[in-house]
Design an enzyme around this catalytic site. Structure first.
Site, PDB file in Angstrom:
ATOM      1  CG  MET A   1      -1.926  -1.186   1.140  1.00 30.10           C
ATOM      2  SD  MET A   1      -3.428  -0.934   2.079  1.00 30.10           S
ATOM      3  CE  MET A   1      -2.778  -0.707   3.714  1.00 30.10           C
TER       4      MET A   1
ATOM      5  CB  ALA B   1       3.700   4.612   3.454  1.00 27.87           C
TER       6      ALA B   1
ATOM      7  N   GLY C   1      10.675  -2.836   5.940  1.00 24.64           N
ATOM      8  CA  GLY C   1       9.987  -4.127   5.816  1.00 24.64           C
ATOM      9  C   GLY C   1       9.647  -4.428   4.366  1.00 24.64           C
ATOM     10  CG  HIS C   2       6.818  -1.952   2.339  1.00 29.96           C
ATOM     11  ND1 HIS C   2       6.651  -0.817   3.101  1.00 29.96           N
ATOM     12  CD2 HIS C   2       5.610  -2.573   2.319  1.00 29.96           C
ATOM     13  CE1 HIS C   2       5.392  -0.745   3.508  1.00 29.96           C
ATOM     14  NE2 HIS C   2       4.738  -1.798   3.060  1.00 29.96           N
TER      15      HIS C   2
ATOM     16  CD  GLN D   1      -6.096  -3.653   2.564  1.00 27.04           C
ATOM     17  OE1 GLN D   1      -5.909  -4.067   1.428  1.00 27.04           O
ATOM     18  NE2 GLN D   1      -5.207  -3.845   3.527  1.00 27.04           N
TER      19      GLN D   1
ATOM     20  NE  ARG E   1      -3.201   1.325   9.845  1.00 25.58           N
ATOM     21  CZ  ARG E   1      -3.512   0.353   8.975  1.00 25.58           C
ATOM     22  NH1 ARG E   1      -2.819  -0.775   8.951  1.00 25.58           N
ATOM     23  NH2 ARG E   1      -4.516   0.508   8.138  1.00 25.58           N
TER      24      ARG E   1
HETATM   25  P1  PAJ Z   1       1.275  -3.109   3.448  1.00 31.43           P
HETATM   26  O1  PAJ Z   1       0.852  -2.858   4.836  1.00 31.43           O
HETATM   27  O2  PAJ Z   1       1.844  -1.974   2.644  1.00 31.43           O
HETATM   28  O3  PAJ Z   1       2.334  -4.273   3.464  1.00 31.43           O
HETATM   29  C1  PAJ Z   1       2.844  -4.804   2.268  1.00 31.43           C
HETATM   30  C2  PAJ Z   1       3.618  -6.057   2.610  1.00 31.43           C
HETATM   31  O4  PAJ Z   1       4.743  -5.720   3.422  1.00 31.43           O
HETATM   32  C3  PAJ Z   1       2.776  -7.074   3.402  1.00 31.43           C
HETATM   33  O5  PAJ Z   1       3.009  -8.376   2.885  1.00 31.43           O
HETATM   34  C4  PAJ Z   1       3.316  -6.914   4.808  1.00 31.43           C
HETATM   35  O6  PAJ Z   1       3.190  -8.089   5.602  1.00 31.43           O
HETATM   36  C5  PAJ Z   1       4.776  -6.590   4.540  1.00 31.43           C
HETATM   37  N1  PAJ Z   1       5.392  -5.919   5.701  1.00 31.43           N
HETATM   38  C6  PAJ Z   1       4.964  -4.793   6.315  1.00 31.43           C
HETATM   39  N2  PAJ Z   1       5.758  -4.513   7.381  1.00 31.43           N
HETATM   40  C7  PAJ Z   1       6.702  -5.478   7.430  1.00 31.43           C
HETATM   41  C8  PAJ Z   1       7.805  -5.763   8.294  1.00 31.43           C
HETATM   42  N3  PAJ Z   1       8.103  -4.979   9.343  1.00 31.43           N
HETATM   43  N4  PAJ Z   1       8.565  -6.852   8.047  1.00 31.43           N
HETATM   44  C9  PAJ Z   1       8.262  -7.675   6.994  1.00 31.43           C
HETATM   45  N5  PAJ Z   1       7.237  -7.461   6.135  1.00 31.43           N
HETATM   46  C10 PAJ Z   1       6.464  -6.387   6.350  1.00 31.43           C
HETATM   47  O7  PAJ Z   1      -0.280  -5.657   3.687  1.00 31.43           O
HETATM   48  C11 PAJ Z   1      -0.680  -4.819   2.902  1.00 31.43           C
HETATM   49  O8  PAJ Z   1       0.038  -3.683   2.579  1.00 31.43           O
HETATM   50  C12 PAJ Z   1      -2.008  -4.943   2.158  1.00 31.43           C
HETATM   51  O9  PAJ Z   1      -2.920  -5.628   2.971  1.00 31.43           O
HETATM   52  C13 PAJ Z   1      -1.870  -5.648   0.781  1.00 31.43           C
HETATM   53  C14 PAJ Z   1      -1.405  -7.102   0.931  1.00 31.43           C
HETATM   54  C15 PAJ Z   1      -0.905  -4.871  -0.136  1.00 31.43           C
HETATM   55  C16 PAJ Z   1      -3.266  -5.676   0.095  1.00 31.43           C
HETATM   56  O10 PAJ Z   1      -3.779  -4.394  -0.049  1.00 31.43           O
END
Ligand code: PAJ
Length: 294
Positions: free
Chosen positions: A39, A41, A45-46, A71, A197
């Site tokens: 999503m 930002a 992690g991403h 969602q 967040r």
């Molecule tokens: P979002 O919150 O942007 O997260 C995208 C992906 O990054 C997700 O698979 C999430 O589990 C992973 N992610 C986020 N923070 C993380 C961290 N600290 N360590 C490892 N992975 C991390 O999750 C979503 O978006 C949405 O629900 C989506 C799947 C894109 C559907 O809209």
């Protein structure tokens, strides 16, 4: 290669049709596609997801950036969710992403989209109980992204563990032809899981937000020391969050990793899950519970 695609360059597309056409052409010349849905930002992690995805050789690395309205529940943070497209594209470029799919809500859902994916009973538990309808929105957008991009591999983080389990079930139960790969959580030095967040937290809240990881770590420690009663581990986690002035516990749970059911006694791979509400943000985290040492 195909007319519209230059290897190693970042292509940004917003129209589902264009993306479908491009990835179809790439498959036609034998390229595989790896997708990382987000999503935006984008944070560490991403970036870890993108790095792991890039390790799959000889595939086109694609990411989607879309704040999916479906969602978010009424009164949630859809309007204030951080949107940082320029910075996100820079990060994608730095991580070797070759295709970013960044649609608008109108192109994704049109005026009259009505059919959604029903997640089944697990969609109403834990995070689904706190956020009714959330997982139907997640699974619907993920199914759409998979259908548009048709990736060979798709990456998700373990941070949203219930989401990861539900997406594995989506792929299994609807016979989708894609391999789902889970990636371990990236954390701050105090253990707080990176999350878009976290930006909402005041300095005081941020200081206390480490309580989620602390609670999980205490449960893991007790499990390592031989505690087999899930209720004791749940109580341990609840106590830690309860002792944090700005945090309110949404849930603490221990589940069997394979079935996601709460086990009567710990005797196989299990996972602790926790969610807490701070005045400015709802945060979630999870940790695998180690088997007893010795
Ligand atoms: P979002 O919150 O942007 O997260 C995208 C992906 O990054 C997700 O698979 C999430 O589990 C992973 N992610 C986020 N923070 C993380 C961290 N600290 N360590 C490892 N992975 C991390 O999750 C979503 O978006 C949405 O629900 C989506 C799947 C894109 C559907 O809209």
């Amino acid at each position: 290669m195909t007319a519209q695609f230059t290897r190693g360059k970042l292509h940004v597309l917003s129209e589902p049709d264009e993306v479908a056409k491009l990835t179809r052409a790439l498959r036609g010349v034998g390229r595989k596609v790896t997708l990382v849905p987000t999503m935006g930002a984008l944070h560490g992690g991403h970036r870890e997801l993108l790095r792991r995805a890039r390790r799959i050789q000889n595939t086109v690395l694609a990411a989607s950036i879309f704040v999916n309205p479906l969602q978010f529940g009424p009164g949630e943070d859809l309007d204030r969710y951080p949107r940082t497209m320029d910075a996100d594209l820079q990060k994608c470029r730095a991580e070797g992403v070759e295709l970013v799919f960044a649609p608008t809500a109108t192109t994704m859902y049109g005026e009259d989209a009505q059919v959604t994916v029903h997640p089944g009973p697990l969609g109403d538990q834990l995070e689904g109980a706190v956020r009714p309808g959330h997982f139907a929105g997640v699974l619907t957008i993920v199914a759409k992204l998979l259908n548009i991009v048709r990736p060979d591999y798709v990456f998700f983080g373990e941070k949203d563990y219930q989401q990861l389990v539900l997406i594995r079930r989506l792929v299994r139960d609807l016979d989708l032809d894609v391999r789902v790969i889970g990636v371990p959580i990236v954390r701050e030095p105090d253990g707080l899981a990176l999350s878009s967040r976290n930006a909402y937290l005041t300095p005081e809240e941020r200081e206390q937000a480490g309580c989620l990881f602390l609670a999980l770590s205490e449960a893991a420690e007790r499990s390592r020391a031989g505690e087999r009663n899930p209720a004791v581990l749940v109580a341990t986690m609840a106590r830690e969050v309860g002792a944090t002035p700005l945090a309110a516990l949404d849930y603490a749970a221990v589940v069997d990793e394979a079935t996601f059911e709460p086990p009567a006694e710990l005797d196989g791979p299990a996972r602790a899950l926790i969610a807490a509400r701070f005045p400015s943000a709802h945060l979630i985290d999870t940790l695998r519970l180690p088997a007893a040492a010795g």
